[in-house]
Write an enzyme that holds these catalytic residues in place. Structure first.
Site, PDB file in Angstrom:
ATOM      1  N   HIS A   1      52.517  20.064  57.577  1.00 62.83           N
ATOM      2  CA  HIS A   1      53.083  21.139  58.404  1.00 62.83           C
ATOM      3  C   HIS A   1      52.638  22.476  57.822  1.00 62.83           C
ATOM      4  O   HIS A   1      53.376  23.130  57.085  1.00 62.83           O
ATOM      5  CB  HIS A   1      54.616  21.032  58.411  1.00 62.83           C
ATOM      6  CG  HIS A   1      55.277  21.957  59.378  1.00 62.83           C
ATOM      7  ND1 HIS A   1      56.436  21.622  60.050  1.00 62.83           N
ATOM      8  CD2 HIS A   1      54.972  23.214  59.797  1.00 62.83           C
ATOM      9  CE1 HIS A   1      56.816  22.624  60.823  1.00 62.83           C
ATOM     10  NE2 HIS A   1      55.936  23.605  60.679  1.00 62.83           N
TER      11      HIS A   1
ATOM     12  N   GLU B   1      52.006  19.075  62.184  1.00 60.46           N
ATOM     13  CA  GLU B   1      53.138  19.763  62.789  1.00 60.46           C
ATOM     14  C   GLU B   1      52.957  21.271  62.671  1.00 60.46           C
ATOM     15  O   GLU B   1      52.313  21.752  61.737  1.00 60.46           O
ATOM     16  CB  GLU B   1      54.442  19.386  62.074  1.00 60.46           C
ATOM     17  CG  GLU B   1      54.786  17.916  62.093  1.00 60.46           C
ATOM     18  CD  GLU B   1      56.076  17.629  61.366  1.00 60.46           C
ATOM     19  OE1 GLU B   1      56.649  16.545  61.595  1.00 60.46           O
ATOM     20  OE2 GLU B   1      56.534  18.486  60.567  1.00 60.46           O
TER      21      GLU B   1
ATOM     22  N   HIS C   1      63.531  14.940  59.728  1.00 57.72           N
ATOM     23  CA  HIS C   1      64.241  16.030  59.065  1.00 57.72           C
ATOM     24  C   HIS C   1      65.488  15.492  58.356  1.00 57.72           C
ATOM     25  O   HIS C   1      66.453  15.096  58.994  1.00 57.72           O
ATOM     26  CB  HIS C   1      64.633  17.177  60.005  1.00 57.72           C
ATOM     27  CG  HIS C   1      64.739  18.495  59.277  1.00 57.72           C
ATOM     28  ND1 HIS C   1      63.670  19.365  59.143  1.00 57.72           N
ATOM     29  CD2 HIS C   1      65.746  19.058  58.604  1.00 57.72           C
ATOM     30  CE1 HIS C   1      64.032  20.420  58.442  1.00 57.72           C
ATOM     31  NE2 HIS C   1      65.292  20.259  58.093  1.00 57.72           N
TER      32      HIS C   1
END
Length: 237
Positions: free
Chosen positions: A43, A70, A190
């Site tokens: 990410h 991401e 997450h």
């Protein structure tokens, strides 16, 4: 079996703390795949405080499983994704100054914006996923964008599970049922950890993939990377 994609951002954070190349992001990506992970997630953020854009290019030929990138789809991010052509791009609406992702997309308000990006990615044979809160309305909105998958934002579940509130998984169960009914693939991520992953998987029908980074790397400090990955794989069976 639900696939495990290991987010290696924290490896880059540790590397960047000293300005050298230890630990080596490329070697860790090779190792997590060797240890059985079915994917690698990164990410990159605009300030490059952990994964750098160059890392994303360097990992292109190293990730032989599923490569998931991401990020907030700003022009630089999109240009990178279209050049690399990873297996999957996960669109996340994180602010520039966000410490970590803290909300999903409003897929209704941002339908046109997301649809345009998703269309371009799919033209380049990149699977698309939208990061969303566990809201039935947002699932329905996601379908209208043309995305292949959604990624359920699981921080609220993880927080409540730690407090003993197992009913916190119910919105995720309902969203997964609806998403599958509407033809969407289901990912999640997450704050998932060894403590909560099996319960979440058992209560989230048709869960295709989880992306886990922070908790997995923290657990690996005590138990070792290979051991922790193997534990996740068993819980995801």
């Amino acid at each position: 079996m639900t696939k495990l994609s290991v987010n290696i951002n924290k490896i880059a954070t540790l590397r960047n703390a000293r300005g050298g190349d230890m630990p080596n992001v490329i070697n860790v990506a090779k190792d997590v795949q060797k240890f059985g992970a079915q994917g690698v997630t990164i990410h990159p953020r605009p300030d490059e405080r952990h994964i750098r854009y160059q890392d994303a290019y360097d990992l292109k030929d190293i990730v032989t499983t599923e490569y998931n990138i991401e990020g907030n789809p700003n022009p630089k991010f999109l240009d990178m994704v279209l050049k690399i052509k990873p297996t999957q791009v996960t669109l996340v609406p994180d602010a520039v100054d966000a410490i970590t992702s803290n909300a999903g997309w409003d897929t209704v308000t941002h339908k046109s914006f997301l649809s345009e990006i998703i269309s371009e990615c799919k033209k380049n044979n990149i699977r698309t996923s939208i990061f969303v809160d566990p809201s039935l309305a947002m699932i329905e909105g996601a379908v209208a964008t043309g995305t292949d998958r959604i990624e359920l934002y699981t921080e609220e579940f993880a927080s409540q599970y730690t407090l003993g509130n197992k009913k916190a998984v119910e919105p995720y169960t309902q969203c997964a049922i609806l998403a599958h009914k509407l033809g969407l693939g289901i990912n999640a991520g997450h704050d998932l950890s060894l403590e909560n992953i099996q319960f979440f998987k058992e209560n989230t029908p048709n869960l295709l993939e989880v992306s886990i980074g922070h908790a997995l790397i923290c657990e690996a400090l005590y138990q070792g990377l290979e051991s922790v990955i193997n534990q996740y794989l068993k819980k995801l069976q």
